[in-house]
Design a protein around this motif. Structure first.
Motif, PDB file in Angstrom:
ATOM      1  N   HIS A   3     -61.693 -15.858   6.255  1.00 48.24           N
ATOM      2  CA  HIS A   3     -62.555 -17.005   6.558  1.00 48.24           C
ATOM      3  C   HIS A   3     -61.882 -18.264   6.030  1.00 48.24           C
ATOM      4  O   HIS A   3     -61.482 -18.303   4.860  1.00 48.24           O
ATOM      5  N   LEU A   4     -61.742 -19.266   6.893  1.00 45.63           N
ATOM      6  CA  LEU A   4     -61.068 -20.501   6.530  1.00 45.63           C
ATOM      7  C   LEU A   4     -62.061 -21.654   6.598  1.00 45.63           C
ATOM      8  O   LEU A   4     -62.783 -21.796   7.592  1.00 45.63           O
ATOM      9  N   VAL A   5     -62.061 -22.487   5.561  1.00 50.79           N
ATOM     10  CA  VAL A   5     -62.951 -23.645   5.540  1.00 50.79           C
ATOM     11  C   VAL A   5     -62.149 -24.882   5.178  1.00 50.79           C
ATOM     12  O   VAL A   5     -61.558 -24.949   4.085  1.00 50.79           O
ATOM     13  N   GLU A   6     -62.142 -25.854   6.083  1.00 49.48           N
ATOM     14  CA  GLU A   6     -61.426 -27.100   5.839  1.00 49.48           C
ATOM     15  C   GLU A   6     -62.323 -28.110   5.133  1.00 49.48           C
ATOM     16  O   GLU A   6     -63.556 -28.084   5.288  1.00 49.48           O
ATOM     17  N   SER A   7     -61.692 -29.009   4.398  1.00 47.79           N
ATOM     18  CA  SER A   7     -62.407 -30.111   3.756  1.00 47.79           C
ATOM     19  C   SER A   7     -61.446 -31.268   3.573  1.00 47.79           C
ATOM     20  O   SER A   7     -60.233 -31.119   3.753  1.00 47.79           O
ATOM     21  N   GLY A   8     -62.002 -32.428   3.230  1.00 44.34           N
ATOM     22  CA  GLY A   8     -61.164 -33.579   2.932  1.00 44.34           C
ATOM     23  C   GLY A   8     -61.065 -34.608   4.027  1.00 44.34           C
ATOM     24  O   GLY A   8     -60.462 -35.667   3.837  1.00 44.34           O
ATOM     25  N   GLY A   9     -61.637 -34.295   5.186  1.00 44.08           N
ATOM     26  CA  GLY A   9     -61.593 -35.275   6.260  1.00 44.08           C
ATOM     27  C   GLY A   9     -62.455 -36.480   5.949  1.00 44.08           C
ATOM     28  O   GLY A   9     -63.237 -36.486   4.995  1.00 44.08           O
ATOM     29  N   GLY A  10     -62.312 -37.522   6.754  1.00 47.16           N
ATOM     30  CA  GLY A  10     -63.093 -38.728   6.547  1.00 47.16           C
ATOM     31  C   GLY A  10     -62.533 -39.878   7.344  1.00 47.16           C
ATOM     32  O   GLY A  10     -61.696 -39.683   8.227  1.00 47.16           O
ATOM     33  N   SER A  11     -62.996 -41.064   7.014  1.00 50.89           N
ATOM     34  CA  SER A  11     -62.549 -42.278   7.678  1.00 50.89           C
ATOM     35  C   SER A  11     -61.628 -43.051   6.750  1.00 50.89           C
ATOM     36  O   SER A  11     -61.893 -43.156   5.551  1.00 50.89           O
TER      37      SER A  11
END
Length: 128
Positions: A3-11
């Motif tokens: 299971h892979l979970v991405e984070s850290g995105g934004g504007s």
């Protein structure tokens, strides 16, 4: 099951930086090849960077000199440091993993059909 979970995105403003992270849960082995892909609205999903079992890396042309992919096997995490972002970098960024794909430095990242496991994506928006 992986299971892979991405984070850290934004504007972010053009010229700015972001670091994306991908947390891996489930069965994980250091031989896994991992990669980042991205998809802009109306466009195909494209490879950004990949890292192999021995730390070998490869980047798409647009990512060279600006992005850095890294993997921490102990923490089961994959990161993508992005600098000098521009509007063309806007899109949804996906983490991918596979036990068999091969990363060849100097060659484009392995194509999307070589990856068995995918995250849900994290949105990156760069405003000019």
């Amino acid at each position: 099951q992986v299971h892979l979970v991405e984070s850290g995105g934004g504007s972010v403003q053009a010229g700015g930086s972001l670091t994306l992270s991908c947390t891996v849960s489930g069965v994980f082995d250091s031989i896994y090849c991992m990669a980042w892909f991205r998809q802009a609205p109306g466009k195909e999903r494209e490879g950004v960077a990949a890292i192999g079992s021995f730390g070998r890396t490869t980047y798409a042309e647009f990512a060279k000199e600006r992005f850095t992919i890294s993997k921490d096997n102990d923490k089961k995490m994959l990161d993508l440091q992005m600098h000098s972002l521009n509007a063309e970098d806007t899109g949804t960024y996906y983490c991918a993993a596979d036990p068999y794909c091969t990363v060849v430095p100097g060659q484009p990242p392995p194509p999307r059909n070589e990856y068995q496991h995918w995250g849900q994506g994290t949105q990156v928006t760069v405003s000019s």
